[in-house]
Design an enzyme around this catalytic site. Structure first.
Site, PDB file in Angstrom:
ATOM      1  N   TYR A 141      -7.526  23.671 -29.551  1.00 29.32           N
ATOM      2  CA  TYR A 141      -7.842  23.411 -30.192  1.00 29.32           C
ATOM      3  C   TYR A 141      -6.870  21.583 -30.929  1.00 29.32           C
ATOM      4  CZ  TYR A 141      -9.878  21.427 -34.864  1.00 29.32           C
ATOM      5  OH  TYR A 141      -9.617  20.808 -36.065  1.00 29.32           O
ATOM      6  N   ASP A 236      -0.175  18.078 -26.481  1.00 25.58           N
ATOM      7  CA  ASP A 236       0.141  18.561 -27.589  1.00 25.58           C
ATOM      8  C   ASP A 236       0.816  18.909 -28.062  1.00 25.58           C
ATOM      9  OD1 ASP A 236      -1.580  18.300 -30.077  1.00 25.58           O
ATOM     10  OD2 ASP A 236      -3.793  19.088 -29.511  1.00 25.58           O
ATOM     11  N   LYS A 264       2.307  17.382 -38.027  1.00 23.26           N
ATOM     12  CA  LYS A 264       2.820  18.557 -38.587  1.00 23.26           C
ATOM     13  C   LYS A 264       3.898  18.042 -38.831  1.00 23.26           C
ATOM     14  CE  LYS A 264      -0.529  22.036 -37.364  1.00 23.26           C
ATOM     15  NZ  LYS A 264      -1.463  22.057 -38.401  1.00 23.26           N
TER      16      LYS A 264
END
Length: 422
Positions: A141, A236, A264
């Protein structure tokens, strides 16, 4: 108001009562706790119930909730203003710190989320290579950008079918799907689309089909194929960056991507993201080059201050990572022992402080197809039991648990005690 009352009222004003789908607990037979505050490794809901937090805001709270150093930097910065939409020394401070302490990042562009980071990195790769197609992997994702929302099907080479209503087929026609940890699926795509592939984007440690680390040989082969085909390799590291190691998963594998995305952890708990990499690629971004990307709130001073405080604390304390690995190892071993005693079939995947318990008959889980064989009903039973008894775990089989600096041996033991009672 009680948790249930707040949740039911929220449904009148927010779709599903939430602002991100996983929070709605659709796979569970309990309502989500409505969180009021957090300290260290613990959370407290609106009814005053206490939980040991193994979600950590889906990763960012690696230093614990209400961390004093981060709060102090936020408070000091607030005294000078909230945002300017203009250059500040704070954004230079954080960008310079990342570029000088993280490998393979010569230049950096700040954004506001992981989705912005990944979609911008892909746009940059396309602009740099003058090619349109990208390869992503089934189960990985990369945010809700249309080009990433492709239904993976069997997890191997499939037709490009939008994985969400609202995504036109044209938006995903240049997205090719390969199977995670299967290099032959990657080779097949390159053979079929030679000189058309702008980028390969991959989570070196996948976290949204559950935690599935990439095999080193697999990632090395991807690096080699990308180099041979003048294709941009994008790691990623929105989830793994600064989390599994300060320098990210790329340092664990000793592999150099061309571009890397962050979010994050780097925001210290505030909305943040960034993408960076080789100077010659990054210089293609406007205003230096022709690839346009902009953001009014990018480089917000409050976020930059929180991020700098967070990353500096992590970088100055490398022992934090060995401590979190030790706590992860203790939890992983304890879960396996409980499963043995109870005759439960499961696999615990872990990368340092990221972990998923797969309730499965499979001997290992290395791909999306294997992850999908998990017993989701058993996981729901597990998650409901843990949350009801004060251990805050993900409400989905296909999400990650996180261990942070503030987790103690007592926290780990409490997790295991509660699990024994399910």
């Amino acid at each position: 108001m009680k948790n249930k009352e707040i949740f039911e009222e929220s449904k009148k004003y927010m779709p599903g009562g939430v602002n991100s789908p996983v929070r709605a607990y659709t796979a569970l037979n309990i309502d989500p706790p409505i969180i009021k505050k957090g300290y260290g490794s613990h959370l407290f809901d609106e009814e005053g119930k206490e939980y040991i937090d193994f979600i950590e805001a889906w990763g960012p709270m690696i230093l614990g909730h209400s961390n004093e150093k981060i709060l102090k930097e936020i408070e000091e910065t607030l005294k000078s203003g909230v945002g300017f939409g203009a250059p500040t020394e704070l954004e230079l401070k954080l960008a310079k710190y990342i570029c000088t302490t993280v490998d393979n990042v010569d230049m950096l562009r700040m954004v506001n989320s992981g989705t912005e980071a990944t979609m911008s990195a892909v746009k940059l790769a396309r602009g740099y290579t003058h090619r349109d197609k990208i390869i992503k992997f089934a189960g990985c994702y990369h945010g809700h950008f249309d080009g990433f929302l492709v239904e993976a099907g069997s997890g191997v080479l499939t037709e490009n079918i939008p994985g969400s209503p609202g995504v036109p087929k044209g938006s995903v026609e240049n997205t090719l799907i390969a199977e995670y940890n299967n290099i032959e699926s990657v080779k097949t795509l390159f053979e079929k689309h030679k000189d058309e592939i702008a980028a390969v984007i991959i989570e070196p440690v996948a976290g949204n089909m559950g935690v599935i680390p990439g095999k080193k040989e697999f990632l090395l082969d991807i690096r080699k194929i990308c180099t041979e085909n003048r294709t941009i390799l994008i790691f990623d590291e929105v989830m793994s960056g600064f989390r599994v190691a300060y320098k990210g998963a790329q340092s664990l594998y000793n592999i150099k991507p061309d571009l890397v995305t962050f979010a994050k952890i780097m925001g210290g708990g505030l909305p943040c993201g960034a993408y960076g990499g080789k100077r010659e690629i990054m210089e293609q971004l406007s205003p230096m080059g022709p690839v346009y990307q902009a953001g009014t709130m990018s480089g917000n001073p409050i976020v930059m201050a929180a991020g700098y405080a967070s990353l500096k604390e992590l970088n100055n304390n490398p022992d934090y990572y060995s401590y979190m690995d030790k706590m992860g190892e203790k939890l992983q071993a304890g879960i396996y022992e409980i499963a043995r005693q109870k005759g439960i079939s499961l696999v615990v995947n872990r990368c340092v402080n990221m972990m998923t318990v797969f309730f499965t008959e499979c001997s290992e889980v290395t791909s999306y197809e294997e992850a999908k064989k998990s017993n989701t009903k058993m996981f729901s039973r597990f998650a409901e039991h843990m949350i009801k008894n004060g251990v805050y775990v993900p409400p989905s089989q296909f999400e990650a648990m996180f261990i942070g600096v503030k987790h103690t041996e007592e926290d780990i033991e409490k997790f295991l005690e509660v699990m024994k009672e399910m």
